[in-house]
Motif scaffolding. Structure first.
Motif, PDB file in Angstrom:
ATOM      1  N   THR A  11      89.210  67.033  45.116  1.00 54.29           N
ATOM      2  CA  THR A  11      89.019  66.858  43.671  1.00 54.29           C
ATOM      3  C   THR A  11      89.810  67.831  42.883  1.00 54.29           C
ATOM      4  O   THR A  11      90.022  67.955  41.651  1.00 54.29           O
ATOM      5  N   PHE A  12      89.688  69.290  43.574  1.00 49.28           N
ATOM      6  CA  PHE A  12      90.455  70.256  42.516  1.00 49.28           C
ATOM      7  C   PHE A  12      91.806  70.222  42.060  1.00 49.28           C
ATOM      8  O   PHE A  12      92.080  70.594  40.799  1.00 49.28           O
ATOM      9  N   PRO A  13      92.623  69.559  43.064  1.00 52.53           N
ATOM     10  CA  PRO A  13      94.021  69.328  42.039  1.00 52.53           C
ATOM     11  C   PRO A  13      93.929  68.326  41.131  1.00 52.53           C
ATOM     12  O   PRO A  13      94.473  68.336  40.073  1.00 52.53           O
ATOM     13  N   ILE A  14      92.843  67.251  40.971  1.00 51.31           N
ATOM     14  CA  ILE A  14      92.776  66.388  40.096  1.00 51.31           C
ATOM     15  C   ILE A  14      92.212  67.026  38.814  1.00 51.31           C
ATOM     16  O   ILE A  14      92.500  66.904  37.735  1.00 51.31           O
ATOM     17  N   ARG A  19      92.661  69.346  33.531  1.00 46.55           N
ATOM     18  CA  ARG A  19      92.928  70.614  32.411  1.00 46.55           C
ATOM     19  C   ARG A  19      94.127  70.973  31.791  1.00 46.55           C
ATOM     20  O   ARG A  19      94.121  71.308  30.799  1.00 46.55           O
ATOM     21  N   GLY A  20      95.047  70.643  32.694  1.00 48.18           N
ATOM     22  CA  GLY A  20      96.507  71.112  32.128  1.00 48.18           C
ATOM     23  C   GLY A  20      96.813  70.136  31.181  1.00 48.18           C
ATOM     24  O   GLY A  20      97.474  70.299  30.112  1.00 48.18           O
TER      25      GLY A  20
END
Length: 71
Positions: A11-14, A19-20
């Protein structure tokens, strides 16, 4: 416990991408507010005032776009 770590790394990359995307949206919105405000200020000027600074009314949007977006 290993399963929980795997779920977090997935889930972190998502979340980072989200956020980006939100940051880009906010930056774009701020530029648009600057563009709108600058256009409004110049459009409110009289033709005589615009002539004094060597700007034709029809060129306002192009000038402001170059100023705000650097295009």
């Amino acid at each position: 416990m290993a399963h929980a770590l795997t779920a977090n790394t997935i889930t972190f990359p998502i979340i980072a991408r989200l956020r980006g995307t939100i940051e880009n949206f906010r930056a774009d919105r701020a530029l648009r507010r600057e563009y709108d405000a600058t256009c409004a200020q110049l459009m409110a000027m009289s033709d005589r005032d615009l002539n004094d600074i060597n700007i034709r009314r029809g060129d306002i949007t192009d000038i402001v776009r170059k100023h705000v977006y650097g295009a």
